[in-house]
Design a protein around this motif. Structure first.
Motif: not given
Length: 369
Positions: A110, A156, A176, A154
């Motif tokens: 990320l 995933a 995303r 955030y």
């Protein structure tokens, strides 16, 4: 009782150094924690020439140098300021808006999202006024950094989708690609709401406002939380602990010269390809064995460098480490030694809170209770 919350936080930066007993503290930002070792060496050079000779990683994966001189007006001398700016870690704006955590390992990387958020962040003047403690987290689904005290996270779900969540409990499923902009929009709402409050507000959970109504696809799906990764080898890589978060010169010079390493919020550094040299890193001062007491013991700055502290916390931490090497059973959970009730640097998961113990016997009694 701790001091009332000030109108602005005290998080130090190059343009706002903090004057401590041992000199000034200057903190610099590295969103996501991934940093070239050459930059760490540059910071070390500053610390060795003008400061206390060490570079410290914070629990928000920022870096700081302490013991620096100040001008009569409280500013950092220009020669030192130029050297700090040469690291590339001080942006033209938004210097104090810097807390961005990112999972250090895993199949989903990320870090590109971190870079995108930081680039967009610096184009939004409103967000320069965010509280210095405001924090974003990018969790790759493992739940590691999701356990930290983020404001916007955030997490995933797969390579292309995830959940964006606020620390007040609201969450949304999102792609995303759209997540960084949504996270910045939420931060803008938080900052706008902060301007309408009469008391200092640092986090969205402290606001009596409903935020995020313009974001579609709200979800009740919870954020997965696990906890800090233990030190040790992970395939070819080494996750090494940094005792008390303090990098010595020997530790930084032991890192691979041309590599990028990754700082974690647990006073660790991920060294690519470092597994085969774990013993050498241990000899340089890193913690590579999860059974090492330094993997579980932390402390604030303490006396004599912090006048708010009631004790020498570093000496207490060292004494606890030596005691734990004689009797490993005394460390059953992470331990943090604080010199006052501000509890600076305290870990955010379950731990034993040793608040200014009078002596080693008192501390050991608390640990055994």
């Amino acid at each position: 009782m701790s001091d009332p919350r000030p109108l602005i936080d005290r998080c130090p930066g190059l343009t706002r150094p903090f004057r401590a007993s041992d000199g000034a503290i200057v903190r610099v930002r590295k969103p996501g924690g991934r940093i070239p070792t050459a930059v760490l060496r540059h910071l070390l050079g500053i610390a060795e020439r003008w400061g206390d000779g060490r570079v410290q990683v914070t629990t928000r994966t920022n870096l700081q140098v302490r013991g620096l001189p100040l001008e009569a007006d409280g500013s950092v001398p220009e020669e030192i300021a130029d050297a700090v700016r040469a690291t590339g870690l001080v942006p033209p704006t938004h210097e104090l808006v810097r807390n961005v955590l990112c999972s250090p390992m895993g199949a989903i990387d990320l870090q590109p999202m971190v870079a995108e958020l930081d680039e967009e962040l610096q184009e939004i003047p409103l967000l320069e006024q965010l509280a210095g403690r405001f924090m974003w987290a990018f969790d790759n689904g493992t739940g590691d950094v999701a356990g930290e005290p983020w404001d916007v996270c955030y997490q995933a779900l797969d390579e292309d989708h995830g959940i964006v969540a606020l620390d007040n409990g609201r969450a949304w499923e999102i792609s995303r690609a759209d997540a960084p902009s949504a996270m910045l929009a939420l931060a803008q709402e938080v900052q706008m709401a902060r301007t309408e409050t009469e008391r200092p507000v640092w986090h969205s959970r402290e606001l009596a406002y409903r935020l995020g109504d313009d974001i579609p696809d709200q979800t009740d799906r919870p954020i997965r939380v696990t906890g800090p990764l233990p030190v040790g080898t992970y395939g070819e890589d080494l996750l090494a602990g940094v005792p008390l978060g303090l990098f010595t010169g020997e530790m930084i010079r032991a890192l691979p010269v041309l590599a990028d390493v990754t700082l974690t919020p647990w006073r660790q550094v991920l060294i690519p390809g470092g597994a085969q040299d774990a013993e050498a890193y241990a000899a340089a001062g890193y913690v590579v064995d999860p059974a090492d007491p330094w993997a579980s013991i932390s402390a604030c700055t303490g006396l004599p460098n912090c006048v708010k502290s009631a004790i020498d916390t570093v000496s207490m931490a060292n004494a606890l480490v030596e005691a734990a090497r004689q009797d490993p059973s005394i460390i059953r959970r992470p331990v943090h030694v604080s010199g006052c009730d501000r509890r600076c640097g305290e870990p955010h998961g379950e731990h034993v809170d040793l608040l200014a113990p009078a002596d080693l016997a008192t501390a050991l009694a608390e640990l055994r209770a």
